[in-house]
Design an enzyme around this catalytic site. Structure first.
Site, short mmCIF file in Angstrom:
data_model
loop_
_atom_site.label_atom_id
_atom_site.label_comp_id
_atom_site.label_asym_id
_atom_site.label_seq_id
_atom_site.Cartn_x
_atom_site.Cartn_y
_atom_site.Cartn_z
CG ASP A 131 -2.23 0.63 1.02
OD1 ASP A 131 -2.33 1.46 0.09
OD2 ASP A 131 -3.16 0.35 1.79
CG ASP A 198 -9.70 2.28 -0.38
OD1 ASP A 198 -8.81 2.12 -1.23
OD2 ASP A 198 -9.51 2.16 0.83
C1 GLA Z 1 -6.04 1.36 1.78
C2 GLA Z 1 -6.19 0.41 0.59
C3 GLA Z 1 -7.26 -0.62 0.89
C4 GLA Z 1 -6.92 -1.37 2.18
C5 GLA Z 1 -6.71 -0.39 3.32
C6 GLA Z 1 -6.18 -1.08 4.55
O1 GLA Z 1 -7.17 2.14 1.97
O2 GLA Z 1 -6.53 1.12 -0.57
O3 GLA Z 1 -7.37 -1.54 -0.19
O4 GLA Z 1 -5.77 -2.14 1.96
O5 GLA Z 1 -5.77 0.62 2.97
O6 GLA Z 1 -5.91 -0.20 5.61
#
Ligand code: GLA
Length: 378
Positions: A131, A198
């Site tokens: 990430d 997301d």
């Molecule tokens: C980010 C990523 C998500 C998930 C969260 C976890 O928002 O985009 O896919 O992995 O972190 O904290």
């Protein structure tokens, strides 16, 4: 599993814990989901990789500096969990971040790329999602960040040449001039990279605008996608059915993800899925379109109806019709617009299996709705 090819040249299919469980994951739950993946037939349909997302790690690294699992949630440790997943005939994936903290402020890999890559390989990790979150050093630029992602990928491969590298470098560049260079760099060193935010909000009311927003973001990126490297639209069935989505919302998402050749990572409680939802996820025609080896690159429009197309591995072309307008709309298309030169064609609806014959295509869709068809010369 349909294919034991690893790393897969086609978009990864499997499971991810995030939308369903957030940080409330335990080894018992992960094992249960992995068993359900097998007993439901999803693994046999191709969903063969089980990925832990954020929340698996202890609040601090171990005394020797190693990342370690949260002992309360994972009492047997992560290597044990990897063994359980492997024993089911599945691949095992894990999550970390490029800075020193994950998006949930837990320890991440900044300053430890070499060490963490080695740890993951020693645990038998097949897939690593990295990430783009907190704990980045002062003076971080897109260039230094890109270099960090490239370097981490090289360490991951050094210790496990078959690892699948999934990352989020482009996501924080969305809307900035640095977005395309970030996608270009990702395509050089990763198997998959996130190209949209997301999925939010997870409601029926928000479903079609989220799905179509992700589609719009991904359409211009088709030239970066190809065997071994794919634009990632994020997970499928996010917390479904608790998210309030209808089966139609789920099929809309699967249709778009398949046309875009996105990875297909289910993020639901597999035990709560209806037979109809399982059938949708296992639909072999939808999966074949997703796994066809290319992302859609051709789009035409009539009224508010957009028609996206790419070759259908079952023959002819796969066409996704999408209503981009605010109201019900009808689009009319000539067969020649789909590259079909015969007087009539047949169309198979991927979701109903119903086949019709026609001399031109008229499609009526409600706002935000889609329909996925295979069209072939009759
Ligand atoms: C980010 C990523 C998500 C998930 C969260 C976890 O928002 O985009 O896919 O992995 O972190 O904290």
């Amino acid at each position: 599993m349909t294919s034991s090819e690893w790393p897969p040249s086609r978009p990864v299919m499997g499971y991810n814990t995030w939308y369903q469980f957030r940080t409330n994951i335990t080894e018992a739950e992960v094992v249960r989901q992995a068993q359900l993946l097998v007993s439901s037939g999803l693994a046999a349909a191709g969903y063969g990789c089980v990925n832990l997302d954020d929340g698996w790690m202890a609040a601090e690294r171990a005394a020797n500096g190693e990342l370690t699992g949260d002992a309360a949630k994972f009492p047997h440790g992560i290597a044990w969990l990897a063994d359980q997943i492997h024993a089911l005939g599945l691949r095992f994936g894990i999550y970390t971040a490029i800075g020193t903290r994950t998006c949930q402020s837990l320890p991440a890999s900044g300053g430890h790329y070499d060490q963490d890559a080695k740890t993951f390989a020693s645990w038998g990790v097949d897939f690593v999602k990295v990430d783009d979150c907190g704990g980045l050093p002062a003076g971080t630029t897109v260039d230094t960040l890109t270099e960090n992602f490239r370097q981490f990928g090289a360490y991951l491969r050094r210790y496990n040449p078959d690892v699948v590298y999934s990352q989020e470098l482009p996501i924080h560049q969305i809307g900035k001039p640095s977005f395309l260079p970030a996608v270009r760099a990702s395509a050089e060193f990763a198997h998959m990279w996130r190209v949209a935010h997301d999925e939010y909000p997870l409601t029926h009311e928000g479903a079609s605008s989220m799905i179509l927003g992700h589609l719009a973001a991904d359409l211009p990126l088709h030239s970066f996608a190809g065997p071994g490297h794919w634009n990632d639209l994020d997970m499928i069935a996010p917390a479904f059915p608790g998210n309030g989505w209808t089966l139609e919302d789920l099929c809309n998402q699967l249709s778009v993800w398949a046309m875009e050749a996105s990875p297909l990572l289910i993020s639901a409680d597999l035990g709560a899925l209806s037979p109809a939802a399982l059938d949708a996820l296992k639909n072999p025609h939808m999966i074949a379109i997703d796994q066809s080896g290319e992302q859609c690159s051709t789009v035409i429009m009539n009224e508010n109806i957009e028609a996206l197309m790419k070759p259908d591995p079952a023959g002819g072309i796969a066409v996704l019709f999408v209503n981009l307008g605010p109201d019900t709309s009808t689009g009319h298309f000539e067969l020649s617009e789909f590259g079909i030169n015969s007087a009539s064609a047949s169309g198979r609806n991927v979701w109903t299996g119903i086949t019709t014959t026609f001399t031109g295509v008229s499609v009526t869709l409600e706002a935000g709705q889609t329909t996925l068809m295979q069209i072939s010369a009759a």
